[in-house]
Write a protein that holds these residues in place. Structure first.
Motif, PDB file in Angstrom:
ATOM      1  N   ALA A 221      -1.009  12.178 -11.921  1.00  7.06           N
ATOM      2  CA  ALA A 221      -0.845  12.573 -13.317  1.00  7.06           C
ATOM      3  C   ALA A 221       0.386  11.942 -13.958  1.00  7.06           C
ATOM      4  O   ALA A 221       0.540  11.983 -15.188  1.00  7.06           O
ATOM      5  CB  ALA A 221      -0.760  14.093 -13.431  1.00  7.06           C
ATOM      6  N   GLY A 222       1.263  11.343 -13.163  1.00  4.42           N
ATOM      7  CA  GLY A 222       2.492  10.775 -13.696  1.00  4.42           C
ATOM      8  C   GLY A 222       2.629   9.301 -13.398  1.00  4.42           C
ATOM      9  O   GLY A 222       1.710   8.658 -12.898  1.00  4.42           O
ATOM     10  N   ALA A 223       3.799   8.765 -13.739  1.00  8.28           N
ATOM     11  CA  ALA A 223       4.093   7.352 -13.493  1.00  8.28           C
ATOM     12  C   ALA A 223       5.426   7.237 -12.776  1.00  8.28           C
ATOM     13  O   ALA A 223       6.390   7.929 -13.120  1.00  8.28           O
ATOM     14  CB  ALA A 223       4.140   6.576 -14.811  1.00  8.28           C
ATOM     15  N   GLY A 224       5.478   6.385 -11.772  1.00  5.85           N
ATOM     16  CA  GLY A 224       6.718   6.164 -11.045  1.00  5.85           C
ATOM     17  C   GLY A 224       7.508   5.034 -11.667  1.00  5.85           C
ATOM     18  O   GLY A 224       7.475   4.798 -12.873  1.00  5.85           O
ATOM     19  N   THR A 225       8.232   4.297 -10.827  1.00  8.79           N
ATOM     20  CA  THR A 225       8.936   3.104 -11.277  1.00  8.79           C
ATOM     21  C   THR A 225       8.231   1.880 -10.696  1.00  8.79           C
ATOM     22  O   THR A 225       7.545   1.979  -9.670  1.00  8.79           O
ATOM     23  CB  THR A 225      10.405   3.122 -10.834  1.00  8.79           C
ATOM     24  OG1 THR A 225      10.467   3.166  -9.392  1.00  8.79           O
ATOM     25  CG2 THR A 225      11.115   4.341 -11.401  1.00  8.79           C
ATOM     26  N   PHE A 226       8.414   0.734 -11.360  1.00  6.61           N
ATOM     27  CA  PHE A 226       7.610  -0.430 -11.032  1.00  6.61           C
ATOM     28  C   PHE A 226       8.453  -1.702 -10.916  1.00  6.61           C
ATOM     29  O   PHE A 226       9.481  -1.858 -11.578  1.00  6.61           O
ATOM     30  CB  PHE A 226       6.532  -0.637 -12.110  1.00  6.61           C
ATOM     31  CG  PHE A 226       5.612   0.530 -12.247  1.00  6.61           C
ATOM     32  CD1 PHE A 226       4.571   0.732 -11.360  1.00  6.61           C
ATOM     33  CD2 PHE A 226       5.797   1.462 -13.266  1.00  6.61           C
ATOM     34  CE1 PHE A 226       3.722   1.825 -11.474  1.00  6.61           C
ATOM     35  CE2 PHE A 226       4.957   2.565 -13.398  1.00  6.61           C
ATOM     36  CZ  PHE A 226       3.920   2.732 -12.493  1.00  6.61           C
ATOM     37  N   TRP A 227       7.988  -2.595 -10.060  1.00  9.15           N
ATOM     38  CA  TRP A 227       8.581  -3.916  -9.938  1.00  9.15           C
ATOM     39  C   TRP A 227       8.099  -4.800 -11.095  1.00  9.15           C
ATOM     40  O   TRP A 227       6.992  -4.623 -11.597  1.00  9.15           O
ATOM     41  CB  TRP A 227       8.157  -4.575  -8.624  1.00  9.15           C
ATOM     42  CG  TRP A 227       8.591  -3.888  -7.374  1.00  9.15           C
ATOM     43  CD1 TRP A 227       7.878  -2.996  -6.628  1.00  9.15           C
ATOM     44  CD2 TRP A 227       9.846  -4.029  -6.703  1.00  9.15           C
ATOM     45  NE1 TRP A 227       8.597  -2.580  -5.541  1.00  9.15           N
ATOM     46  CE2 TRP A 227       9.811  -3.192  -5.560  1.00  9.15           C
ATOM     47  CE3 TRP A 227      10.996  -4.783  -6.955  1.00  9.15           C
ATOM     48  CZ2 TRP A 227      10.884  -3.100  -4.678  1.00  9.15           C
ATOM     49  CZ3 TRP A 227      12.065  -4.690  -6.077  1.00  9.15           C
ATOM     50  CH2 TRP A 227      12.011  -3.861  -4.955  1.00  9.15           C
TER      51      TRP A 227
ATOM     52  N   ASP B 262       8.382   3.123  -6.740  1.00  7.17           N
ATOM     53  CA  ASP B 262       8.563   4.509  -6.297  1.00  7.17           C
ATOM     54  C   ASP B 262       7.483   5.348  -6.957  1.00  7.17           C
ATOM     55  O   ASP B 262       7.278   5.261  -8.174  1.00  7.17           O
ATOM     56  CB  ASP B 262       9.944   5.041  -6.684  1.00  7.17           C
ATOM     57  CG  ASP B 262      11.069   4.306  -5.969  1.00  7.17           C
ATOM     58  OD1 ASP B 262      11.146   4.419  -4.732  1.00  7.17           O
ATOM     59  OD2 ASP B 262      11.842   3.614  -6.659  1.00  7.17           O
ATOM     60  N   ALA B 263       6.816   6.182  -6.183  1.00 10.77           N
ATOM     61  CA  ALA B 263       5.727   6.998  -6.711  1.00 10.77           C
ATOM     62  C   ALA B 263       6.267   8.128  -7.575  1.00 10.77           C
ATOM     63  O   ALA B 263       7.398   8.589  -7.410  1.00 10.77           O
ATOM     64  CB  ALA B 263       4.889   7.555  -5.566  1.00 10.77           C
TER      65      ALA B 263
ATOM     66  N   GLY C 134       0.824  -1.194   0.000  1.00 11.38           N
ATOM     67  CA  GLY C 134       0.000   0.000   0.000  1.00 11.38           C
ATOM     68  C   GLY C 134       0.864   1.252   0.000  1.00 11.38           C
ATOM     69  O   GLY C 134       2.104   1.187   0.087  1.00 11.38           O
ATOM     70  N   PHE C 135       0.202   2.409  -0.089  1.00 13.04           N
ATOM     71  CA  PHE C 135       0.914   3.689  -0.143  1.00 13.04           C
ATOM     72  C   PHE C 135       0.329   4.634   0.895  1.00 13.04           C
ATOM     73  O   PHE C 135      -0.885   4.799   0.995  1.00 13.04           O
ATOM     74  CB  PHE C 135       0.790   4.309  -1.540  1.00 13.04           C
ATOM     75  CG  PHE C 135       1.621   5.542  -1.728  1.00 13.04           C
ATOM     76  CD1 PHE C 135       2.974   5.452  -1.999  1.00 13.04           C
ATOM     77  CD2 PHE C 135       1.050   6.806  -1.633  1.00 13.04           C
ATOM     78  CE1 PHE C 135       3.750   6.588  -2.173  1.00 13.04           C
ATOM     79  CE2 PHE C 135       1.812   7.952  -1.795  1.00 13.04           C
ATOM     80  CZ  PHE C 135       3.165   7.838  -2.070  1.00 13.04           C
ATOM     81  N   SER C 136       1.217   5.262   1.676  1.00 11.47           N
ATOM     82  CA  SER C 136       0.792   6.212   2.704  1.00 11.47           C
ATOM     83  C   SER C 136       1.730   7.416   2.707  1.00 11.47           C
ATOM     84  O   SER C 136       2.223   7.842   3.741  1.00 11.47           O
ATOM     85  CB  SER C 136       0.790   5.540   4.079  1.00 11.47           C
ATOM     86  OG  SER C 136       0.218   6.400   5.049  1.00 11.47           O
ATOM     87  N   GLY C 137       1.991   7.926   1.495  1.00 10.60           N
ATOM     88  CA  GLY C 137       3.027   8.942   1.337  1.00 10.60           C
ATOM     89  C   GLY C 137       4.377   8.304   1.094  1.00 10.60           C
ATOM     90  O   GLY C 137       5.339   8.976   0.723  1.00 10.60           O
ATOM     91  N   PHE C 138       4.449   7.015   1.295  1.00  7.66           N
ATOM     92  CA  PHE C 138       5.624   6.183   1.052  1.00  7.66           C
ATOM     93  C   PHE C 138       5.124   4.759   0.824  1.00  7.66           C
ATOM     94  O   PHE C 138       4.023   4.390   1.244  1.00  7.66           O
ATOM     95  CB  PHE C 138       6.605   6.235   2.234  1.00  7.66           C
ATOM     96  CG  PHE C 138       5.934   6.055   3.575  1.00  7.66           C
ATOM     97  CD1 PHE C 138       5.775   4.792   4.135  1.00  7.66           C
ATOM     98  CD2 PHE C 138       5.443   7.145   4.270  1.00  7.66           C
ATOM     99  CE1 PHE C 138       5.147   4.627   5.364  1.00  7.66           C
ATOM    100  CE2 PHE C 138       4.806   6.994   5.499  1.00  7.66           C
ATOM    101  CZ  PHE C 138       4.664   5.726   6.042  1.00  7.66           C
TER     102      PHE C 138
END
Length: 387
Positions: free
Chosen positions: A308-314, A301-302, A233-237
């Motif tokens: 509006a953007g894309a981070g990095t993904f596993w 990483d968000a 999950g995501f909570s600012g991190f």
């Protein structure tokens, strides 16, 4: 080492999307609902250049050869219900959830429009989609056999607050709704909706912090222990902050516990992630007899641009196992899945996890659509088999 193989089943440019819903029927019909192609703009609206009527479902038959079929569209007949003649079709949305249970599709939550605010109480509630004859409809005989109905609970005041990017799972006649993003902040609440009684119940909240983009998996362990498993999950991190930890909810005790499974002997723990895949998993293979769930892909990483953007993904996959025993807190272990180096999907997130137990009793893990690091939406349907 556990080995797996990804197979690309379909590419359909017109269906590219993220933040959508994906469910699979017991007979192997993959159902896709909602989502977005452009950030904060729901698809399948039936307006402008979007010709797909709202409330439509996209269907792919996993029991057939992927080489001889196309996606099919089921669209609802327009109808009104209640004294005020309110349209009985849900509004287009992103960040909702669907589950397949006992022959019907149940949808809850989500939001729509550039403002990204959750819907009102009517739209946010439980919607039930019924297909009179899924096989007939999939053959393209028309969409009038698809019907939506807004289920009214006997205690709507106990329903979860409006939100999106939550997680949902159906188990033993109940629909569980957990976490997600309201107007502001993030939640850690857990609610259960008894489908036959149409009754909401507020359950014990999960360990903090509140989060969006997490996943629940319903599992029945040895000695008939019924549990819900949560990862990420995501909570600012990105979560979890402690490597590889899972949260385990005991249905019988209405109690959460945090567990640290043993690491993979060679690869350690899966990394923190959100908007990922985490789904129930079982196999007849002796080496996987204790497997209960499979974790795959997700946001690493968000993006600095937010939604509006894309981070990095596993681009990885992990099996979670639980050795037999009455102790709920012991016997857990992670196993990295070797999926090879070629013919594998690009890492992604913002998709809906799904799996299907085939007639041979093995789990097929599915991944449709999602957001890529190029900030484009995928149109691919992938299947992962692990042995």
């Amino acid at each position: 080492m556990v080995k797996g193989q990804w197979t690309l089943l379909s590419k359909a440019a017109s269906l590219a999307r993220s933040s959508h819903c994906t469910s699979v029927t017991k007979s192997g019909l993959l159902i896709v609902y909602g989502g977005e192609y452009k950030p904060r703009t729901p698809v399948d609206t039936g307006a402008g250049h979007d010709a797909v009527p709202k409330g439509s479902l996209h269907v792919f038959d996993l029991s057939k050869s992927a080489l001889v079929q196309q996606w099919s569209l089921l669209s609802p007949a327009s109808s009104l219900e209640g004294e005020n003649k309110v349209e009985s079709v849900p509004e287009p949305r992103v960040g909702a959830t669907t589950v397949w249970h006992d022959g019907s599709l149940y949808m809850w939550g989500g939001r729509g429009g550039q403002e990204m605010t959750p819907f009102d109480a009517r739209q946010i509630g439980v919607w039930k989609a019924t297909v009179d004859d899924p096989g007939q409809g999939v053959q393209g005989t028309g969409g009038s056999n698809l019907r939506w109905e807004r289920l009214v609970a006997t205690n709507e005041d106990q329903a979860p607050s409006p939100r999106s990017y939550h997680t949902a799972v159906a188990h033993a006649g109940k629909l569980y709704i957990h976490a997600g993003c309201p107007d502001t902040g993030r939640l850690s609440t857990l609610h259960a909706f008894d489908i036959s009684e149409r009754l909401w119940k507020i359950l014990a909240p999960a360990p903090e912090p509140g989060r969006g983009g997490t996943c629940l998996v319903a599992v029945t362990l040895a000695a008939s222990q019924e549990v819900l498993l949560r990862y990420g999950g995501f909570s600012g991190f990105e979560l979890p902050t402690a490597a590889g930890t899972i949260d385990v909810y005991s249905v019988a005790e209405d109690k959460w516990s945090t567990v640290e499974p043993s690491p993979d002997p060679s690869h350690g723990f899966p990394g923190p992630r959100s908007v990922h895949g985490f789904t129930s998993f079982r196999s007849k293979a002796p080496s996987l007899s204790s497997a209960v769930a499979l974790l795959y892909q997700g946001e690493r990483d968000a993006s600095s641009l937010g939604h509006a953007g894309a981070g990095t993904f596993w681009d990885d996959a992990w099996v979670l196992s639980k050795e037999a025993g009455d102790d709920l807190l012991s016997g857990w272990q992670w196993h990295k899945v070797d999926v090879g180096q070629t013919n594998i999907p690009e890492g992604r997130g913002w998709f809906s996890p799904a799996s299907w137990v085939d007639p041979e009793g093995d789990t097929r893990v599915l991944m449709f659509g999602g957001l890529l690091s190029s900030n484009t939406r995928s149109d691919e349907l992938w299947e992962l088999r692990v042995d």
